[in-house]
Each structure stands twice: as structure tokens, then as C-alpha cells.
Design an enzyme around this catalytic site. Structure first.
Site, PDB file in Angstrom:
ATOM      1  N   TYR A   1      -5.650  18.174 -11.244  1.00  0.00           N
ATOM      2  CA  TYR A   1      -5.917  16.983 -10.435  1.00  0.00           C
ATOM      3  C   TYR A   1      -6.820  16.010 -11.210  1.00  0.00           C
ATOM      4  CZ  TYR A   1      -7.786  14.101  -6.642  1.00  0.00           C
ATOM      5  OH  TYR A   1      -8.175  13.044  -5.852  1.00  0.00           O
TER       6      TYR A   1
ATOM      7  N   GLY B   1      -5.054   5.437   3.183  1.00  0.00           N
ATOM      8  CA  GLY B   1      -3.911   4.536   3.186  1.00  0.00           C
ATOM      9  C   GLY B   1      -3.637   3.954   4.562  1.00  0.00           C
TER      10      GLY B   1
ATOM     11  N   ILE C   1       0.849  -1.190   0.000  1.00  0.00           N
ATOM     12  CA  ILE C   1       0.000   0.000   0.000  1.00  0.00           C
ATOM     13  C   ILE C   1       0.884   1.240   0.000  1.00  0.00           C
ATOM     14  CG2 ILE C   1      -1.883   1.236   1.126  1.00  0.00           C
ATOM     15  CD1 ILE C   1      -2.576  -1.331   2.627  1.00  0.00           C
TER      16      ILE C   1
END
Length: 287
Positions: free
Chosen positions: A151, A15, A7
Site C-alpha cells: 500500500y 469520496g 471525483i
């Protein structure tokens, strides 16, 4: 041997919560982050709960750290079952007022980092003929939104990248691909975007665009401050959806994480909500 997962971006938010949740569910977790000084919450949980989590340095903008971490995992386990590309950063600013350096940064963190990490992992999954690559994008990967063109552009790129890979890598090598598309997440994500894009006066947007931006930002801040449950999820809620996705034998290509996200994207997704139909059409047409 238990399944393992790599991860990225585990210092906070989705996360961090994903690393904890997968470990509690019996996975061997390799939790990575750019700055190991931010690993204290993980280390605390490891100590208190005895979780099988190894914290490693990985900066998605630096290929050597990606390769070193993947090599460490393969040396330890001989395999990599799941890659969760979670690392990313918000960015809200007009294109006209964005520097070339900022353009490079937002693209590297939100798109090229996913490409480079996937590139490092794929040979091992392909050789094993097994694996699942889960890429966290956003509703901004399907719907362009004000002041988020850079973005959104990066997240759109991740969507196309993943869709294309799945069309020819997935079935022949038994590698699953999934895109997770959250709406708003109640974390420090927007605060980080503000800090990253503000000038020395604390202004993110100036000049002709400022009145429009002030309205946009006020709306986002009001929704967050009011805890608008329809727009914002907690990191724990999104992490739980990611875990369920990882457990599916035949996971969807695309997964929105809330009703709000579904509603925002419905004009683009209603004919094929999971993306699986189009994926099958592309394979039939080209392969």
C-alpha cells in the site's frame, strides 16, 4: 458556467463526502464509482437537496470506463476543471504471504488507476490551459509503515508521479497539482483491508509474523474503537480540507490533513512542508 469536478470512488467515505460538499458549494459534480448499486446515499442527497450531481460508472482499473466518463463530461460541459483522484483501497499483509494477483490489484487500484485517470483528463486541461488535479495519497505515501509495504509503495508512487508531472506540466499549461495526505480516517477502510487480505479462517497474517501483526492490528483497532481524535479524522473533515485546497489560487503541492499526520511525517517534511520549494528547485535545475 459553474466549475465542475470529477471525483473517483464516491460510494463511501471521503469520496462520498467530497461529492456532497462540492455540490453544496455550487460545483457541478460528476461522482463516479465502480459499482452503481452503492450510489443510494448520493441519490438520496440529490433528491432531498437538489444537488447538481451526476453519478457515472468508473472503475479505475478499467481504461474504457475512464475514457467513457471523461468523454461524457467533455461532451456535456466542454471542459473539466478539477479531477479528484480519491479511489483507493487499504491492504495490510506481509510481502511473503501476498500473491502476485494481490500485488497487481493493490498497485492497480492505488497507483495505476491514478495514472490512467490523469492521462485521460490531461489533454483537455492542457488545451484549456486550466485545471487542478488533486490526488489523495496518505501519510503512507511519505512514511513506510508495518505490514503496509505494498500500500505504501503504491502511495509513494503517486507522490513521485504527481511531483514529476507538476515540474513541467503545471506552470506552462496553468494546471495545478496537489497531494492530500491524511492520517487515519474513521471509515470502513481498515475493515475493507481486513476483508480483502484475510484467509478462509479470517487470518490476515500467519506464521512467524503473526505475533508482530497481532500487536499492530490491535493497536489500530483500539485507536479506532476509542475514537482517538489525534489519529483519526472523519471523512467530512478531510473533504472540507480538499474543498479549501480546490479554492486556493496557488495551492500547495502537499497538504497533510491533521496535526497527527504532520507529526508522523515531520522528519521528512520539516524543511519543505508544502513541497513547493523542492518543486521550484527541480524546475530551476532541469528546465
Amino acid at each position: 458556467m459553474k466549475k465542475n469536478i470529477l471525483i473517483t470512488g464516491t460510494s463511501t467515505g471521503v469520496g462520498l463526502e467530497s461529492a456532497l460538499l462540492f455540490a453544496r458549494e455550487g460545483y457541478k459534480v460528476y461522482a463516479t464509482m465502480r459499482n452503481l448499486d452503492k450510489a443510494e446515499p448520493l441519490h438520496d442527497a440529490i433528491s432531498k437537496e437538489g444537488l447538481d450531481i451526476t453519478v457515472l460508472p468508473l472503475d479505475v482499473t478499467k481504461v474504457d470506463t475512464i475514457k467513457d466518463t471523461v468523454a461524457t463530461i467533455i461532451k456535456a460541459d466542454g471542459k473539466l476543471d478539477i479531477l479528484l483522484n480519491n479511489a483507493g483501497a487499504g491492504f495490510a499483509k506481509t510481502l511473503e504471504q501476498t500473491s502476485l494477483e494481490e500485488i497487481d490489484w493493490v498497485t492497480n487500484v492505488n497507483y495505476l488507476g491514478v495514472v490512467k485517470t490523469t492521462q485521460a483528463v490531461l489533454p483537455h486541461m492542457r488545451a484549456a490551459k486550466s485545471g487542478h488535479i488533486i490526488n489523495i495519497t496518505s501519510v503512507g505515501g511519505l512514511v513506510g509503515q508495518p505490514f503496509s509495504e505494498l500500500y505504501c509503495g503504491a502511495k509513494f508512487a503517486v507522490e513521485g508521479f504527481t511531483e514529476a508531472l507538476a515540474s513541467y506540466v503545471g506552470e506552462p499549461f496553468n494546471i495545478k497539482f496537489s497531494l492530500v495526505e491524511p492520517g487515519g480516517i474513521a471509515t470502513e477502510f481498515m475493515n475493507n483491508a481486513v476483508a480483502k487480505t484475510s484467509n478462509d479462517k479470517g487470518e490476515m497474517v500467519t506464521g512467524a509474523y503473526k505475533p508482530i501483526f497481532d500487536t499492530f492490528l490491535q493497536g489500530a483497532q483500539d485507536r479506532a474503537a476509542n475514537g482517538d481524535a489525534t489519529a483519526y479524522q472523519t471523512p467530512e473533515q478531510v473533504a472540507a480540507i480538499i474543498l479549501d485546497l480546490a479554492k486556493e489560487e496557488n495551492p500547495p503541492l502537499r497538504k497533510r490533513t491533521s496535526d497527527w499526520a504532520e507529526q508522523l511525517c515531520h522528519l521528512k517534511t520539516k524543511a519543505d512542508p508544502t513541497g513547493n520549494k523542492l518543486l521550484q528547485e527541480v524546475k530551476a535545475k532541469f528546465l
